[in-house]
Structure formats: structure tokens, C-alpha cells
Design a protein around this motif. Structure first.
Motif, PDB file in Angstrom:
ATOM      1  N   SER A 205      41.749  38.713  31.621  1.00 26.30           N
ATOM      2  CA  SER A 205      42.488  39.633  32.501  1.00 26.30           C
ATOM      3  C   SER A 205      41.581  40.192  33.606  1.00 26.30           C
ATOM      4  O   SER A 205      42.058  40.614  34.646  1.00 26.30           O
ATOM      5  CB  SER A 205      43.094  40.778  31.682  1.00 26.30           C
ATOM      6  OG  SER A 205      42.061  41.453  30.991  1.00 26.30           O
ATOM      7  N   GLU A 206      40.269  40.143  33.387  1.00 28.23           N
ATOM      8  CA  GLU A 206      39.334  40.656  34.407  1.00 28.23           C
ATOM      9  C   GLU A 206      39.192  39.708  35.589  1.00 28.23           C
ATOM     10  O   GLU A 206      38.608  40.073  36.610  1.00 28.23           O
ATOM     11  CB  GLU A 206      37.951  40.904  33.787  1.00 28.23           C
ATOM     12  CG  GLU A 206      37.937  42.067  32.818  1.00 28.23           C
ATOM     13  CD  GLU A 206      36.523  42.397  32.358  1.00 28.23           C
ATOM     14  OE1 GLU A 206      35.594  42.426  33.189  1.00 28.23           O
ATOM     15  OE2 GLU A 206      36.369  42.596  31.143  1.00 28.23           O
ATOM     16  N   VAL A 207      39.653  38.479  35.434  1.00 32.00           N
ATOM     17  CA  VAL A 207      39.596  37.550  36.575  1.00 32.00           C
ATOM     18  C   VAL A 207      41.012  37.116  36.945  1.00 32.00           C
ATOM     19  O   VAL A 207      41.263  35.955  37.318  1.00 32.00           O
ATOM     20  CB  VAL A 207      38.681  36.320  36.300  1.00 32.00           C
ATOM     21  CG1 VAL A 207      37.224  36.727  36.342  1.00 32.00           C
ATOM     22  CG2 VAL A 207      39.007  35.663  34.972  1.00 32.00           C
ATOM     23  N   TYR A 208      41.938  38.051  36.830  1.00 30.87           N
ATOM     24  CA  TYR A 208      43.353  37.792  37.139  1.00 30.87           C
ATOM     25  C   TYR A 208      43.814  38.924  38.045  1.00 30.87           C
ATOM     26  O   TYR A 208      44.104  40.031  37.586  1.00 30.87           O
ATOM     27  CB  TYR A 208      44.150  37.752  35.840  1.00 30.87           C
ATOM     28  CG  TYR A 208      45.576  37.295  35.983  1.00 30.87           C
ATOM     29  CD1 TYR A 208      45.912  35.949  35.827  1.00 30.87           C
ATOM     30  CD2 TYR A 208      46.593  38.201  36.278  1.00 30.87           C
ATOM     31  CE1 TYR A 208      47.228  35.529  35.947  1.00 30.87           C
ATOM     32  CE2 TYR A 208      47.915  37.778  36.407  1.00 30.87           C
ATOM     33  CZ  TYR A 208      48.217  36.443  36.242  1.00 30.87           C
ATOM     34  OH  TYR A 208      49.510  36.020  36.369  1.00 30.87           O
ATOM     35  N   GLU A 209      43.823  38.680  39.368  1.00 27.19           N
ATOM     36  CA  GLU A 209      44.117  39.745  40.324  1.00 27.19           C
ATOM     37  C   GLU A 209      45.265  39.273  41.215  1.00 27.19           C
ATOM     38  O   GLU A 209      45.064  38.513  42.173  1.00 27.19           O
ATOM     39  CB  GLU A 209      42.839  40.028  41.137  1.00 27.19           C
ATOM     40  CG  GLU A 209      42.754  41.434  41.673  1.00 27.19           C
ATOM     41  CD  GLU A 209      43.581  41.638  42.942  1.00 27.19           C
ATOM     42  OE1 GLU A 209      43.679  42.784  43.386  1.00 27.19           O
ATOM     43  OE2 GLU A 209      44.138  40.655  43.499  1.00 27.19           O
ATOM     44  N   PRO A 210      46.495  39.690  40.888  1.00 26.05           N
ATOM     45  CA  PRO A 210      47.661  39.100  41.549  1.00 26.05           C
ATOM     46  C   PRO A 210      48.078  39.773  42.863  1.00 26.05           C
ATOM     47  O   PRO A 210      49.087  39.410  43.429  1.00 26.05           O
ATOM     48  CB  PRO A 210      48.768  39.266  40.490  1.00 26.05           C
ATOM     49  CG  PRO A 210      48.359  40.461  39.683  1.00 26.05           C
ATOM     50  CD  PRO A 210      46.877  40.612  39.794  1.00 26.05           C
ATOM     51  N   SER A 211      47.286  40.742  43.372  1.00 29.42           N
ATOM     52  CA  SER A 211      47.736  41.512  44.542  1.00 29.42           C
ATOM     53  C   SER A 211      47.904  40.642  45.792  1.00 29.42           C
ATOM     54  O   SER A 211      48.640  40.995  46.696  1.00 29.42           O
ATOM     55  CB  SER A 211      46.723  42.615  44.854  1.00 29.42           C
ATOM     56  OG  SER A 211      45.568  42.028  45.445  1.00 29.42           O
ATOM     57  N   GLY A 212      47.181  39.546  45.875  1.00 30.05           N
ATOM     58  CA  GLY A 212      47.242  38.713  47.081  1.00 30.05           C
ATOM     59  C   GLY A 212      46.272  39.150  48.165  1.00 30.05           C
ATOM     60  O   GLY A 212      46.231  38.562  49.243  1.00 30.05           O
TER      61      GLY A 212
END
Ligand SMILES: NC(=O)c1ccc[n+]([C@@H]2O[C@H](COP(=O)([O-])OP(=O)(O)OC[C@H]3O[C@@H](n4cnc5c(N)ncnc54)[C@H](OP(=O)(O)O)[C@@H]3O)[C@@H](O)[C@H]2O)c1
Length: 333
Positions: A205-212
């Protein structure tokens, strides 16, 4: 030579798009044409094999079929000047296990241009602990070194770290002195990853950044990405100046939504890895490294199973639950 009957995992389409698999008998005369007939001693399990074994027309067009993209064994018949009876060899990739009967059977017949002589310094077993996964990890390491990334250049992120490619990438990079950050969904396997050499273990989850957001704080000089999707996008957006991201897999998603900013503002390189069709001269170079200066300590990274045990291992890899490598001994009951 008289026809030989042998055991193999057979995947059958019993109704359109409904598949079942079982251990059955095949004969050498049913194998496709090719210059080299190989008695397979070991194979190894990859995610792609599991997709073929579940029934996946994008990988295997025609069923019944025997999967297995990897095989190591002994040449038993050769119409090639390059190989003779008794040679120890390995095959990974090309069409093996896709539409050519693969390493989950006790014999394969293949074109000589697919066959790699077993490198000095590796046993048949060790070559299949690596298998396609280790070879692929090797291609990533090769890409980093080619682009000038050195152990003191910065941190390397490996995603899907407990999987086949992931665990071997952690082990090889650590052996070469790189600072490896292992990203995993299985934090309970932290000790396993640390034993392979990971300096840090983080949750996926620390390398999952969905903001774009087009760019994120710089963290990595190199990335081995096995999962694709938002994780790959996060990794690219977090890569430092002149860093290299190796795109290997898609267990999360084949999609990739990014802007060009990481490339034009940070000089990031996105390198595609295709182990199946790697040219033979590069293939031999990678195997040579895997057998010598990149050779890892195999302790604790693999398990041996028989053909009869394979079914449950296939289900496990499809659920993303495998840890390290599963090697299949074709002759053990
Ligand atoms: N390009 C090539 O030449 C090449 C060669 C070999 C493999 N591949 C591809 O590389 C990928 C890995 O192959 P493999 O054989 O190493 O498979 P594997 O052993 O199943 O490893 C995949 C790992 O990814 C993580 N994972 C699973 N599901 C996930 C999800 N939904 N989201 C995020 N992470 C997830 C898990 O590790 P954690 O629990 O530790 O996160 C899993 O162990 C596959 O997509 C395969 O097709 C490509």
C-alpha cells in the motif's frame, strides 16, 4: 527410437471455455517437430504457467495442452549439430509451454535455437530454481547496469517481492550490493525477504498512490515491477533523476496511466522486459552471470514438488500466495 510414453499435466477444454486438468499419459510421437528431444528432469512454476493451466486463450490457443515455460534436462535425441545425446541443457521461454508442449511433461521436443547448454557452475536443479523468474530478474539487473546504475546510486524497489521474479530479484540485487526495498502484500514474510538481503520491507500500500499527481517525492534509482497498474505508475512517478524502471509483470493490472513528466523532467527510463524472446547472445550472457558472479545462495528460496502436487501449487500462485520458487521434479512420485 521406439515411441516413449510419458507422464504429463494435461489441460483439457471439455466444453467451450471450460477447462480441467489431470496427470495423464502422452507419447513422444505426439510432440511437435524440433531438432532436440529432451528428457525433462526439472521444471519450475511461473504465473504464466498457471494462467495456461487454468485455460487462457491469450497464452495457449489450443487445448489439450501441457504447460511449463521452463525445463532442464538431458538430450536424448538430436538432429542438430549443436547438441548431442547426453548433453545437459535448459529451455526457458520462446513458445515452450504456450502452444508447444511444455516442461510439465517428462519429455519436450524443441527447435535447437531455443536450447541453452547448461552453464558451468549450475546444476539442472539450480537452473530451474532460477527458471524464467531468475532469468527475468537477471534481465532487470542487466538493464540497471547497462544504464550505469551502481550499488551506491540509490535504493532499488522490488514490487511483488515474495513472488518468483520478485524474490530472485531481491536476492541477486542484494548479492551485488544494491540497497533493496522489498514491497509485499505479505508483511508476515518480512524475515524471508530480509534473509534474501532486503534492507527494508514495506507494505504494497506504500507504493500505491492513485491520486494521478504527475510527480511524487523521489525515492528510487531503480525499480523491478512485477505488478503493473497503479503500483507501476506510482513507482515511475517516485523515481529519481536518471533512474530506471523495469516493467516485468501485470498481476495487479496491465494498465498504465501516467504523464510524460517523469521522463522529461527527471530523465527516468522505462525499460520493457521480455524474457521469452530474448536474443540468444544476450540470453547466454545472462545465464553465464547467473552461474558465476551473480549466483545466489539458493537456501530457503525454493521448494520441490512432484507432478502430482502441482495442481494445488497452480491454485496458490493464481491467488498470489506463492513465496519464492516452486521446482517440479518430473520423476518423483
Ligand atoms: N516480462 C517477462 O519476461 C516476465 C517474465 C516472468 C514473469 N512475468 C510476469 O511477472 C509477474 C510475476 O510473475 P511470477 O511468476 O513471479 O509470479 P508470482 O510468483 O505469482 O509473483 C507475483 C507476486 O506479486 C504480488 N501480487 C500478487 N497479486 C497482486 C496484486 N493483485 N497486487 C499487487 N501485488 C500482487 C505477490 O507478491 P507479494 O505478496 O510479495 O506482494 C505475488 O507473489 C507476472 O505478471 C508474470 O506474468 C513477466
Amino acid at each position: 527410437m521406439n515411441d516413449i510414453t510419458f507422464r504429463a499435466l494435461i489441460v483439457e477444454e471439455y466444453e467451450p471455455n471450460k477447462f480441467r486438468r489431470f496427470i495423464g499419459k502422452k507419447s513422444v510421437s505426439q510432440l511437435p517437430d524440433g531438432e532436440v528431444l529432451i528428457k525433462v528432469i526439472y521444471s519450475s512454476l511461473n504465473y504464466k504457467d498457471a494462467l495456461s493451466a487454468r485455460g487462457h486463450k491469450g497464452i495457449t490457443r489450443n487445448y489439450p495442452h501441457t504447460p511449463g515455460v521452463d525445463a532442464s534436462g538431458i538430450v536424448v535425441e538430436s538432429n542438430s549439430s549443436k547438441f548431442k545425446v547426453g548433453d545437459e541443457v535448459l529451455v526457458t521461454g520462446y513458445d515452450l509451454g504456450m502452444n508447444t508442449s511444455g516442461g510439465f511433461g517428462q519429455y519436450i521436443r524443441v527447435p535447437d535455437k531455443w536450447v541453452v547448454p547448461l552453464p558451468k557452475g549450475l546444476t539442472l536443479l539450480e537452473s530451474m530454481i532460477y527458471g524464467t523468474a531468475g532469468f527475468t530478474a537477471g534481465l532487470c539487473v542487466y538493464a540497471f547496469l547497462e544504464k550505469g546504475i551502481k550499488p551506491d546510486s540509490g535504493k532499488i524497489l522490488v514490487t511483488g517481492a515474495t513472488g518468483g521474479v520478485g524474490s530472485l530479484a531481491v536476492a541477486i540485487l542484494s548479492k551485488l550490493g544494491f540497497y533493496v526495498v522489498a514491497s509485499t502484500g505479505k508483511l508476515e514474510k518480512t524475515e524471508f525477504l530480509q534473509k534474501l538481503g532486503a534492507k527494508e520491507v514495506i507494505h504494497r500500500s506504500e507504493v500505491y498512490e492513485p491520486s494521478g499527481k504527475p510527480l511524487l517525492p523521489r525515492k528510487w534509482i531503480g525499480v523491478v515491477d512485477n505488478v503493473g497498474g497503479i503500483t507501476l505508475s506510482t513507482a515511475i512517478r517516485s523515481t529519481d533523476y536518471d533512474g530506471v524502471v523495469a516493467s516485468v509483470g501485470l498481476v495487479e493490472s496491465p494498465d498504465l496511466n501516467i504523464t510524460v513528466y517523469p521522463f522529461i523532467l527527471r530523465g527516468v527510463s522505462l525499460v520493457g522486459i521480455d524474457s521469452a524472446e530474448t536474443k540468444m547472445d544476450k540470453r547466454l550472457k545472462i545465464w553465464e552471470h547467473l552461474a558465476t558472479d551473480w549466483k545466489i545462495d539458493f537456501n530457503g528460496i525454493w521448494r520441490e514438488v512432484s507432478l502430482d502436487d502441482l495442481d494445488k501449487e497452480i491454485e496458490k500462485i493464481l491467488r498470489g500466495e506463492q513465496v519464492g520458487k516452486v521446482v517440479i521434479n518430473l520423476w518423483n512420485k
